[in-house]
Every structure is written in C-alpha cells, then in structure tokens.
Scaffold this motif. Structure first.
Motif, PDB file in Angstrom:
ATOM      1  N   LEU A   1       0.831  -1.185   0.000  1.00  0.00           N
ATOM      2  CA  LEU A   1       0.000   0.000   0.000  1.00  0.00           C
ATOM      3  C   LEU A   1       0.872   1.244   0.000  1.00  0.00           C
ATOM      4  O   LEU A   1       1.813   1.340   0.795  1.00  0.00           O
ATOM      5  N   GLN A   2       0.557   2.172  -0.873  1.00  0.00           N
ATOM      6  CA  GLN A   2       1.316   3.408  -0.978  1.00  0.00           C
ATOM      7  C   GLN A   2       0.374   4.574  -0.770  1.00  0.00           C
ATOM      8  O   GLN A   2      -0.482   4.843  -1.608  1.00  0.00           O
ATOM      9  N   ALA A   3       0.539   5.268   0.347  1.00  0.00           N
ATOM     10  CA  ALA A   3      -0.312   6.419   0.662  1.00  0.00           C
ATOM     11  C   ALA A   3       0.352   7.710   0.204  1.00  0.00           C
ATOM     12  O   ALA A   3       1.575   7.846   0.256  1.00  0.00           O
ATOM     13  N   SER A   4      -0.464   8.652  -0.217  1.00  0.00           N
ATOM     14  CA  SER A   4       0.046   9.953  -0.637  1.00  0.00           C
ATOM     15  C   SER A   4      -1.050  10.991  -0.485  1.00  0.00           C
ATOM     16  O   SER A   4      -2.214  10.656  -0.238  1.00  0.00           O
ATOM     17  N   GLY A   5      -0.667  12.259  -0.652  1.00  0.00           N
ATOM     18  CA  GLY A   5      -1.651  13.325  -0.655  1.00  0.00           C
ATOM     19  C   GLY A   5      -1.678  14.187   0.587  1.00  0.00           C
ATOM     20  O   GLY A   5      -2.425  15.161   0.652  1.00  0.00           O
ATOM     21  N   GLY A   6      -0.883  13.848   1.576  1.00  0.00           N
ATOM     22  CA  GLY A   6      -0.865  14.664   2.779  1.00  0.00           C
ATOM     23  C   GLY A   6      -0.209  16.016   2.521  1.00  0.00           C
ATOM     24  O   GLY A   6       0.346  16.263   1.453  1.00  0.00           O
ATOM     25  N   GLY A   7      -0.305  16.881   3.512  1.00  0.00           N
ATOM     26  CA  GLY A   7       0.305  18.194   3.379  1.00  0.00           C
ATOM     27  C   GLY A   7      -0.136  19.127   4.480  1.00  0.00           C
ATOM     28  O   GLY A   7      -0.745  18.703   5.472  1.00  0.00           O
ATOM     29  N   LEU A   8       0.172  20.393   4.279  1.00  0.00           N
ATOM     30  CA  LEU A   8      -0.191  21.447   5.234  1.00  0.00           C
ATOM     31  C   LEU A   8      -1.337  22.254   4.653  1.00  0.00           C
ATOM     32  O   LEU A   8      -1.272  22.701   3.504  1.00  0.00           O
ATOM     33  N   SER A  58      -0.934  -2.474  -4.604  1.00  0.00           N
ATOM     34  CA  SER A  58      -0.308  -3.296  -5.635  1.00  0.00           C
ATOM     35  C   SER A  58      -0.212  -4.729  -5.109  1.00  0.00           C
ATOM     36  O   SER A  58      -0.237  -4.970  -3.913  1.00  0.00           O
ATOM     37  N   GLY A  59      -0.092  -5.637  -6.047  1.00  0.00           N
ATOM     38  CA  GLY A  59      -0.143  -7.038  -5.648  1.00  0.00           C
ATOM     39  C   GLY A  59      -1.560  -7.552  -5.808  1.00  0.00           C
ATOM     40  O   GLY A  59      -2.446  -6.849  -6.275  1.00  0.00           O
ATOM     41  N   ARG A  60      -1.780  -8.759  -5.374  1.00  0.00           N
ATOM     42  CA  ARG A  60      -3.084  -9.376  -5.594  1.00  0.00           C
ATOM     43  C   ARG A  60      -4.071  -8.970  -4.517  1.00  0.00           C
ATOM     44  O   ARG A  60      -3.871  -9.247  -3.330  1.00  0.00           O
ATOM     45  N   THR A  61      -5.126  -8.291  -4.952  1.00  0.00           N
ATOM     46  CA  THR A  61      -6.211  -7.967  -4.029  1.00  0.00           C
ATOM     47  C   THR A  61      -7.486  -8.640  -4.518  1.00  0.00           C
ATOM     48  O   THR A  61      -7.739  -8.734  -5.711  1.00  0.00           O
ATOM     49  N   PHE A  62      -8.267  -9.097  -3.576  1.00  0.00           N
ATOM     50  CA  PHE A  62      -9.502  -9.777  -3.907  1.00  0.00           C
ATOM     51  C   PHE A  62     -10.600  -8.761  -4.191  1.00  0.00           C
ATOM     52  O   PHE A  62     -10.546  -7.619  -3.746  1.00  0.00           O
ATOM     53  N   ASN A  63     -11.622  -9.206  -4.889  1.00  0.00           N
ATOM     54  CA  ASN A  63     -12.765  -8.332  -5.145  1.00  0.00           C
ATOM     55  C   ASN A  63     -13.442  -7.927  -3.846  1.00  0.00           C
ATOM     56  O   ASN A  63     -14.120  -6.897  -3.793  1.00  0.00           O
ATOM     57  N   SER A  64     -13.279  -8.725  -2.807  1.00  0.00           N
ATOM     58  CA  SER A  64     -13.933  -8.424  -1.536  1.00  0.00           C
ATOM     59  C   SER A  64     -13.022  -7.652  -0.574  1.00  0.00           C
ATOM     60  O   SER A  64     -13.296  -7.592   0.618  1.00  0.00           O
ATOM     61  N   LYS A  78      -8.180   1.224 -10.776  1.00  0.00           N
ATOM     62  CA  LYS A  78      -6.851   1.672 -10.342  1.00  0.00           C
ATOM     63  C   LYS A  78      -6.421   1.005  -9.035  1.00  0.00           C
ATOM     64  O   LYS A  78      -5.287   1.211  -8.590  1.00  0.00           O
ATOM     65  N   ASN A  79      -7.324   0.274  -8.428  1.00  0.00           N
ATOM     66  CA  ASN A  79      -7.060  -0.367  -7.152  1.00  0.00           C
ATOM     67  C   ASN A  79      -6.554   0.643  -6.120  1.00  0.00           C
ATOM     68  O   ASN A  79      -5.559   0.425  -5.411  1.00  0.00           O
ATOM     69  N   GLU A 112      -4.781  -6.526   7.447  1.00  0.00           N
ATOM     70  CA  GLU A 112      -3.568  -7.331   7.229  1.00  0.00           C
ATOM     71  C   GLU A 112      -2.390  -6.502   6.739  1.00  0.00           C
ATOM     72  O   GLU A 112      -1.237  -6.833   7.011  1.00  0.00           O
ATOM     73  N   TYR A 113      -2.692  -5.479   5.984  1.00  0.00           N
ATOM     74  CA  TYR A 113      -1.627  -4.736   5.313  1.00  0.00           C
ATOM     75  C   TYR A 113      -1.725  -3.256   5.655  1.00  0.00           C
ATOM     76  O   TYR A 113      -2.834  -2.709   5.793  1.00  0.00           O
TER      77      TYR A 113
END
Length: 126
Positions: free
Chosen positions: A3-10, A24-30, A75-76, A114-115
């Motif tokens: 998981l890659q988080a972004s968008g923070g700021g002041l 990224s990687g395998r994620t399930f539909n659920s 885009k997951n 989990e992640y």
C-alpha cells in the motif's frame, strides 16, 4: 499486497485535502480498505473504511459529514476526501487493507487489517 499512501500536506483550517492509497499485488474483489490516523502522543484511531464486498463505507463520528471515502476498482486505489479540516485532524494518516470482508463490528479495529501503508502527514493550521 503493498500500500502506498500519498496526498498529505499542510492546509489551513477549513481547507481540503485528498489522500490516495494505491494497492499493488493481488487484491480480492472483496477487499476492505481503511484509513487510520495517529496524532503525536495518541493512539492510532479509525477514520474510515470501504468494504468492496457490499460497497459500504464507514466513518468515525469525528469525521462524519466532512470526510468521504471512495474506491477506484480499476486503479485499485482508495481515496479519502477531507473537507472542512480542523486542527484536531492533524495526524499521520495510514491506509490499511484486508483481503476479504471485515464484519461491521470489527471495521474500526486496527487488528482486523492485514496490510498497512507507510503513512502520510496531514497538518491543519488554525
């Protein structure tokens, strides 16, 4: 799953930010994806979650009506639109995921996920 988080700021109080969390990687539909935050000297707390199994969203009372979570399945990526920000929203925001459905009573518990992403800093000035 990474998981890659972004968008923070002041931002000034009353302003807006949009956080993104790309999986990224395998994620399930659920998959269930959520946001937590941790302010200095405080415990990590639940902010919001999106459950892909039934397209439902959940919010902490402190952000209800101001924050909106959404997911772009292609885009997951999960987004957290934060409006009318307050100084008390200042924290490091973490995205989290579980490859499966989390029952409602456990959505707000960090242990159900989990992640985890690396966190992105949000600072709201008064």
């Amino acid at each position: 799953v990474q998981l890659q988080a972004s968008g923070g700021g002041l931002v000034q109080a009353g302003g807006s930010l949009r956080l993104s969390c790309a999986a990224s990687g395998r994620t399930f539909n659920s998959v269930t994806m959520g946001w937590f935050r941790q302010a200095p000297g405080k415990e990590r707390e639940f902010v919001s979650a999106f459950r892909s199994s039934d397209l439902s969203s959940s919010y902490a009372d402190t952000v209800k009506g101001r924050f909106t979570i959404s997911r772009d399945r292609v885009k997951n990526t999960v987004y957290l639109q934060m409006n009318n920000l307050k100084p008390e929203d200042t924290a490091v925001y973490y995205c989290a995921a579980r490859n499966g459905r989390i029952i409602t009573s456990q959505l707000q518990g960090a242990g159900a996920y989990e992640y985890w992403g690396q966190g992105t800093q949000v600072t709201v000035s008064s």
